[in-house]
Write a protein that holds these residues in place. Structure first.
Motif, PDB file in Angstrom:
ATOM      1  N   GLY A 292       0.795  -1.222   0.000  1.00  0.00           N
ATOM      2  CA  GLY A 292       0.000   0.000   0.000  1.00  0.00           C
ATOM      3  C   GLY A 292       0.823   1.265   0.000  1.00  0.00           C
ATOM      4  N   GLU A 293       2.139   1.168   0.135  1.00  0.00           N
ATOM      5  CA  GLU A 293       2.985   2.353   0.143  1.00  0.00           C
ATOM      6  C   GLU A 293       3.124   2.902  -1.277  1.00  0.00           C
ATOM      7  N   PRO A 294       3.046   4.258  -1.449  1.00  0.00           N
ATOM      8  CA  PRO A 294       3.245   4.830  -2.787  1.00  0.00           C
ATOM      9  C   PRO A 294       4.713   4.779  -3.192  1.00  0.00           C
ATOM     10  N   ILE A 295       4.969   4.457  -4.454  1.00  0.00           N
ATOM     11  CA  ILE A 295       6.348   4.404  -4.951  1.00  0.00           C
ATOM     12  C   ILE A 295       6.617   5.474  -5.997  1.00  0.00           C
ATOM     13  N   GLY A 296       5.573   6.169  -6.490  1.00  0.00           N
ATOM     14  CA  GLY A 296       5.775   7.235  -7.460  1.00  0.00           C
ATOM     15  C   GLY A 296       4.460   7.831  -7.904  1.00  0.00           C
ATOM     16  N   ARG A 297       4.589   8.992  -8.606  1.00  0.00           N
ATOM     17  CA  ARG A 297       3.411   9.711  -9.098  1.00  0.00           C
ATOM     18  C   ARG A 297       3.610  10.045 -10.573  1.00  0.00           C
ATOM     19  N   VAL A 298       2.519   9.965 -11.326  1.00  0.00           N
ATOM     20  CA  VAL A 298       2.498  10.423 -12.713  1.00  0.00           C
ATOM     21  C   VAL A 298       1.429  11.499 -12.820  1.00  0.00           C
ATOM     22  N   LYS A 299       1.591  12.372 -13.840  1.00  0.00           N
ATOM     23  CA  LYS A 299       0.673  13.505 -13.958  1.00  0.00           C
ATOM     24  C   LYS A 299       0.263  13.694 -15.410  1.00  0.00           C
ATOM     25  N   ALA A 309     -11.505  18.831 -15.841  1.00  0.00           N
ATOM     26  CA  ALA A 309     -10.087  18.475 -15.803  1.00  0.00           C
ATOM     27  C   ALA A 309      -9.827  17.194 -15.031  1.00  0.00           C
ATOM     28  N   LYS A 310     -10.856  16.593 -14.445  1.00  0.00           N
ATOM     29  CA  LYS A 310     -10.656  15.383 -13.657  1.00  0.00           C
ATOM     30  C   LYS A 310     -10.415  14.187 -14.570  1.00  0.00           C
ATOM     31  N   SER A 311      -9.413  13.381 -14.174  1.00  0.00           N
ATOM     32  CA  SER A 311      -9.055  12.202 -14.955  1.00  0.00           C
ATOM     33  C   SER A 311      -8.933  11.005 -14.039  1.00  0.00           C
ATOM     34  N   SER A 312      -9.101   9.837 -14.584  1.00  0.00           N
ATOM     35  CA  SER A 312      -8.899   8.577 -13.876  1.00  0.00           C
ATOM     36  C   SER A 312      -7.731   7.843 -14.511  1.00  0.00           C
ATOM     37  N   TYR A 313      -6.958   7.138 -13.661  1.00  0.00           N
ATOM     38  CA  TYR A 313      -5.763   6.446 -14.125  1.00  0.00           C
ATOM     39  C   TYR A 313      -5.978   4.938 -14.011  1.00  0.00           C
ATOM     40  N   ASP A 314      -5.418   4.199 -14.973  1.00  0.00           N
ATOM     41  CA  ASP A 314      -5.500   2.749 -14.983  1.00  0.00           C
ATOM     42  C   ASP A 314      -4.211   2.179 -15.561  1.00  0.00           C
ATOM     43  N   ILE A 326      -2.758   1.748  -9.366  1.00  0.00           N
ATOM     44  CA  ILE A 326      -2.665   3.195  -9.482  1.00  0.00           C
ATOM     45  C   ILE A 326      -4.000   3.801  -9.092  1.00  0.00           C
ATOM     46  N   THR A 327      -3.939   4.846  -8.292  1.00  0.00           N
ATOM     47  CA  THR A 327      -5.133   5.568  -7.840  1.00  0.00           C
ATOM     48  C   THR A 327      -4.966   7.044  -8.149  1.00  0.00           C
ATOM     49  N   THR A 328      -6.082   7.786  -8.072  1.00  0.00           N
ATOM     50  CA  THR A 328      -6.086   9.216  -8.401  1.00  0.00           C
ATOM     51  C   THR A 328      -6.119  10.036  -7.129  1.00  0.00           C
ATOM     52  N   ASP A 329      -5.212  11.010  -7.045  1.00  0.00           N
ATOM     53  CA  ASP A 329      -5.229  11.961  -5.939  1.00  0.00           C
ATOM     54  C   ASP A 329      -6.292  13.014  -6.241  1.00  0.00           C
ATOM     55  N   ALA A 330      -7.332  13.095  -5.385  1.00  0.00           N
ATOM     56  CA  ALA A 330      -8.458  13.997  -5.653  1.00  0.00           C
ATOM     57  C   ALA A 330      -8.045  15.461  -5.597  1.00  0.00           C
ATOM     58  N   GLN A 331      -6.982  15.776  -4.867  1.00  0.00           N
ATOM     59  CA  GLN A 331      -6.578  17.172  -4.729  1.00  0.00           C
ATOM     60  C   GLN A 331      -5.700  17.626  -5.895  1.00  0.00           C
ATOM     61  N   GLY A 335      -1.627  10.611 -10.559  1.00  0.00           N
ATOM     62  CA  GLY A 335      -1.789   9.169 -10.481  1.00  0.00           C
ATOM     63  C   GLY A 335      -0.744   8.601  -9.534  1.00  0.00           C
ATOM     64  N   ILE A 336      -1.187   7.951  -8.435  1.00  0.00           N
ATOM     65  CA  ILE A 336      -0.277   7.434  -7.411  1.00  0.00           C
ATOM     66  C   ILE A 336      -0.135   5.926  -7.615  1.00  0.00           C
ATOM     67  N   ILE A 337       1.100   5.477  -7.820  1.00  0.00           N
ATOM     68  CA  ILE A 337       1.388   4.061  -8.014  1.00  0.00           C
ATOM     69  C   ILE A 337       1.758   3.466  -6.664  1.00  0.00           C
ATOM     70  N   ARG A 338       1.061   2.391  -6.270  1.00  0.00           N
ATOM     71  CA  ARG A 338       1.272   1.744  -4.987  1.00  0.00           C
ATOM     72  C   ARG A 338       1.585   0.265  -5.203  1.00  0.00           C
ATOM     73  N   VAL A 339       2.247  -0.322  -4.151  1.00  0.00           N
ATOM     74  CA  VAL A 339       2.577  -1.741  -4.176  1.00  0.00           C
ATOM     75  C   VAL A 339       1.363  -2.533  -3.723  1.00  0.00           C
ATOM     76  N   ARG A 340       1.004  -3.514  -4.506  1.00  0.00           N
ATOM     77  CA  ARG A 340      -0.177  -4.316  -4.214  1.00  0.00           C
ATOM     78  C   ARG A 340       0.184  -5.678  -3.629  1.00  0.00           C
ATOM     79  N   LYS A 341       1.337  -6.221  -4.067  1.00  0.00           N
ATOM     80  CA  LYS A 341       1.811  -7.510  -3.576  1.00  0.00           C
ATOM     81  C   LYS A 341       3.272  -7.370  -3.152  1.00  0.00           C
ATOM     82  N   PRO A 342       3.765  -8.274  -2.284  1.00  0.00           N
ATOM     83  CA  PRO A 342       5.160  -8.175  -1.845  1.00  0.00           C
ATOM     84  C   PRO A 342       6.126  -8.316  -3.017  1.00  0.00           C
TER      85      PRO A 342
END
Length: 797
Positions: A292-299, A309-314, A326-331, A335-342
């Protein structure tokens, strides 16, 4: 205009009052003269002015005769003539007097009472008051008697173009969507003109744009603002400043004008797709990162604003679609990339992902402009980390019998270092989970051994934690649950201390008591107990036992006729055995008491002394009777005590009075040399200098005349004689009990070697004391010693 006014003036007459209207030559050009007549009054027929009017023979036209007109804002050097009043009754002899009343009469409008001329004395403004209602009347100048009824007429103020249009609600703000077609409604403005909208064109307004072309246009008469250019782009220019003009007189030359501003803002529509700032992103992450920790952001940037201007990332492609999310930062719309598995560096060192950003709200009007989405590539590199040891199992379950030998092996745990270096591992027990140190673990191979004996009946489960430590101090922990298995090491026993009761009138075979047994052990098939009597008690003549199906035991009587006088208590030993291997047994003794029972078998008494009690009287009844007797005795004692207190006299007899009336002073005199601490006259005359002071501690029963106080004497008086006299008077006073009035002085004076002279704390009376020691205290107490010595000698005499 002049011809119409001439016809209007010539066609209206009345018989009595004639109204003369003066018309300015610049506006109304009368062909005959400047004064026109408006007849009013009694009906005497149509009157004509002169011969020229008689030969016209025009038919009568409808006209409001009772109106006069005056031009507003007229400011000449002389008052303006509004009109003239005249009556046929005026022969010209000046006997007629004209009177004017109503709105503004005497202030704004003044009438010449001889000629009937009406003048406007002030500058008039139609916007303040458009018309005035007045009443005219002709009276006899001498008698002031009215010559005809009063006539009401109106003076109207004629409008001129003296007010410019105004935008009361300005400045204006309006919004229109960007990319709107030509002619799209923007807003509507409104101007007002205070001039007369009916007369002339003074209030006829025409609208135009002074600034804001060619983007917007305005309807000249409705003042509706519309777009004039297509496809105005908010991203190019968002706000426009438009100046609107309103001009009266229909927009012709000489008209007055007013302006206002309209700020027009282009609202956003979704006409721009999102766009990634770069096509390739690189990230690195440690393999031990938490889930669940973020490892990077894309824009993905979008020129639109707000919801557009709102977008969704996949993640749409890549070898790590199930490892990352990847999830979307509402503020920030990142696009926030997180670890899902070890992650595991030793297994996979890098991942490649393809990320897509798409608008959430799509406007169908602009779909032809292309897809409202964009993609980018993300490369993630996994870095090696010093990982802690990994156990072969997340938890361990071990079983051991409670009679296991010390140092016996219960089980083994295993762990390995997942790193490439594969460091050696040492095992230990977290002693916070094994405070009694019942277990040990081999540091090398992880074998768990027993350190102290176990008892299942004390604790069935033991939960300990095994710690695996690398040489780099990386630590892992694993829980180990140890279950203690039961062995048959406890003998059964009675569930409770049983005491049975046997009625003297009981019958043979009657069940006296049912007893049950318990066993601390826990056999797999449950408990099964065997009951028996001791070998020497097998042929017991009084009692026998019977095993029940519910694993309990019934005690039965073999015969009847038990007697408390013969034997009150019987002891019956019973052997209880379990079915374990090896079987365990114990002996319990059942106490059986012989009791007296009622006919229905209810136990009443189990003591031999019960035979001496009266027949039919139970112990509870005797206790109730005894409680009643005690209560009666307490009431009698209280009654006698109250009677004694009631009969006691209110006045205490002399021989029984032991009270003392003590007046305490914390300041003592300083001896004979102290003349400031107290007045010797008070001691010489305690009753007071001015007369008798009555006692306040009692109420005397007898009335008597107060004795006369002694006159004050000089300081050289004999104090001993004074005290004796006062003592004699107190002893012979029939109205007062012999109370003692004592004055205590706690201060002895400076330099005094003596203690307190108070005798309150003395256990002896004054008569038992020897005052010879006072002579040893020095010259200051010599006189006091002589006084007390004399007193003692007198008493002895």
């Amino acid at each position: 205009m002049p011809e119409r006014l001439t016809e209007m003036l010539m066609d209206t007459w009345t018989p009595l009052i004639i109204l003369w209207i003066t018309v300015l030559p610049s506006i109304y050009m009368a062909p005959m003269n400047q004064s026109q007549v408006l007849p009013s009054g009694s009906s005497t027929g149509l009157k004509r002015l002169n011969e020229e009017q008689r030969i016209l023979h025009r038919s009568k036209r409808g006209w409001v005769w009772n109106q006069m007109f005056v031009l507003e804002e007229f400011s000449g050097p002389e008052p303006i003539l509004v009109g003239r009043l005249h009556t046929d009754l005026d022969p010209g002899s000046s006997k007629i007097k004209y009177i004017l009343s109503g709105d503004g009469a005497g202030t704004i409008f003044v009438i010449n009472d001889k000629t009937g001329d009406i003048h406007a004395m002030k500058r008039l403004d139609r916007e303040e008051k458009a018309e005035y209602t007045l009443t005219a009347q002709a009276v006899d100048r001498d008698t002031n008697q009215p010559l005809e009824p009063p006539s009401e007429f109106i003076i109207k103020v004629q409008d001129i173009n003296d007010n410019a249009p105004e935008f009361v609600e300005g400045p204006y703000h309006a919004t229109v969507p960007e990319m709107s077609v030509v002619g799209t409604f923007v807003t509507k403005v409104t101007a007002t003109d205070a001039d007369d909208p009916v007369y002339g064109n003074s209030a006829k307004l025409v609208y135009s744009i002074l600034e804001g072309q060619p983007y917007f246009s305005i309807e000249p008469h409705t003042a509706i603002i519309k777009t004039a250019l297509p496809n105005m782009d908010r991203e190019a220019k968002e706000e426009y400043f438009v100046v609107i003009q309103a001009k009266d007189m229909g927009g012709h030359m000489g008209g007055l004008s007013g302006t206002t501003t309209v700020t027009i803002t282009l609202s956003d529509v979704n006409d721009n797709p999102p766009k990634f700032a770069q096509s390739l992103y690189h990230f690195s992450v440690m393999e031990d990162v938490a889930l669940g920790e973020p490892i990077g952001r894309v824009k993905a940037n979008d020129l639109d604003i707000g919801e557009n201007a709102k977008s969704s990332y996949d993640i749409i492609e890549g070898d790590g679609m199930d490892v990352f999310e990847i999830t979307t930062d509402a503020q920030t719309q990142d696009g926030i990339i997180r670890v899902r598995k070890p992650l595991d560096f030793e297994t996979k060192k890098s991942y490649t992902l393809k990320v897509e950003a798409a608008n959430i709200h799509i406007d169908p009007r602009f779909l032809s402009g292309g897809p409202f989405k964009d993609t980018a590539t993300v490369k993630i590199v996994v870095e090696d980390a010093d990982e802690p040891p990994v156990f072969s199992s997340p938890t361990y379950l071990l079983e051991v019998h409670e009679n296991a030998a010390l140092n016996s092996v219960l089980g083994q745990v295993a762990a390995h270092d997942p790193d490439v270096s594969s460091s050696p591992i040492r095992f230990s027990i977290d002693r916070h989970t094994d405070l009694e140190r019942q277990f040990n673990v081999n540091a090398e191979d992880g074998k768990i051994t027993l350190a102290t004996p176990l008892d299942r009946e004390t604790s069935t489960w033991h939960n300990i934690t095994i710690v695996a430590t690398e040489t780099s101090n990386q630590v892992s922990r694993v829980p180990v649950a140890i279950k203690v298995l039961d062995v048959n090491d406890n003998a059964p026993e009675f569930a409770s201390e049983h005491e049975a009761f046997l009625c003297e009138n009981g019958k043979p075979g009657q069940v006296i008591q049912i007893v049950s047994a318990v066993d601390k052990d826990d056999p797999k098939n449950g408990h099964y107990f065997l009951y028996s009597l001791l070998p020497e008690m097998v042929n017991n003549p009084n009692f026998t036992i019977k095993k029940n199906e519910d694993n309990t035991l019934s005690i039965l009587a073999k015969h009847s006729g038990f007697s408390r006088q013969k034997q009150e208590v019987y002891l019956l030993p019973i052997v209880i055995s379990d079915s374990g291997t090896p079987p365990m047994s114990s002996t319990g003794t059942l106490t059986i008491r012989v009791c007296g029972c009622s006919s229905d078998g209810t136990v009443q008494s189990c003591n031999a002394e019960a035979y001496v009690l009266p027949i039919g009287l139970s112990m509870g009844a005797l206790i109730a009777i005894l409680a009643c007797i005690i209560l009666l005795l307490v009431i009698v004692v209280l009654f006698v005590t109250l009677r004694r207190h009631k009969n006691e006299p209110l006045i205490i007899k002399d021989d029984e009075d032991v009270r003392e009336n003590i007046i305490r002073y914390d300041d003592e005199g300083g001896g004979e040399e102290d003349t400031e601490a107290f007045d010797i006259a008070t001691l010489q005359n305690p009753d007071g200098i001015n007369g008798f002071l009555p006692r306040k501690d009692i109420k005397p029963d007898l009335q008597f005349m107060p004795r006369q106080g002694l006159a004050p004497v000089p300081n050289g008086v004999d104090v001993d004689e004074f005290i004796n006299v006062r003592l004699h008077e107190a002893d012979n006073d029939p109205t007062a009990p012999p109370y003692d009035s004592i004055q205590i002085y706690g201060y002895e004076g400076k330099g005094s070697a003596a203690g307190s002279l108070s005798s309150l704390e003395s256990s002896t009376s004054d008569s038992d004391q020897n005052f010879d020691y006072l002579s040893e205290w020095g010259p200051r107490f010599k006189r006091l010693g002589e006084l007390y010595s004399v007193g003692e000698s007198d008493k002895e005499t």
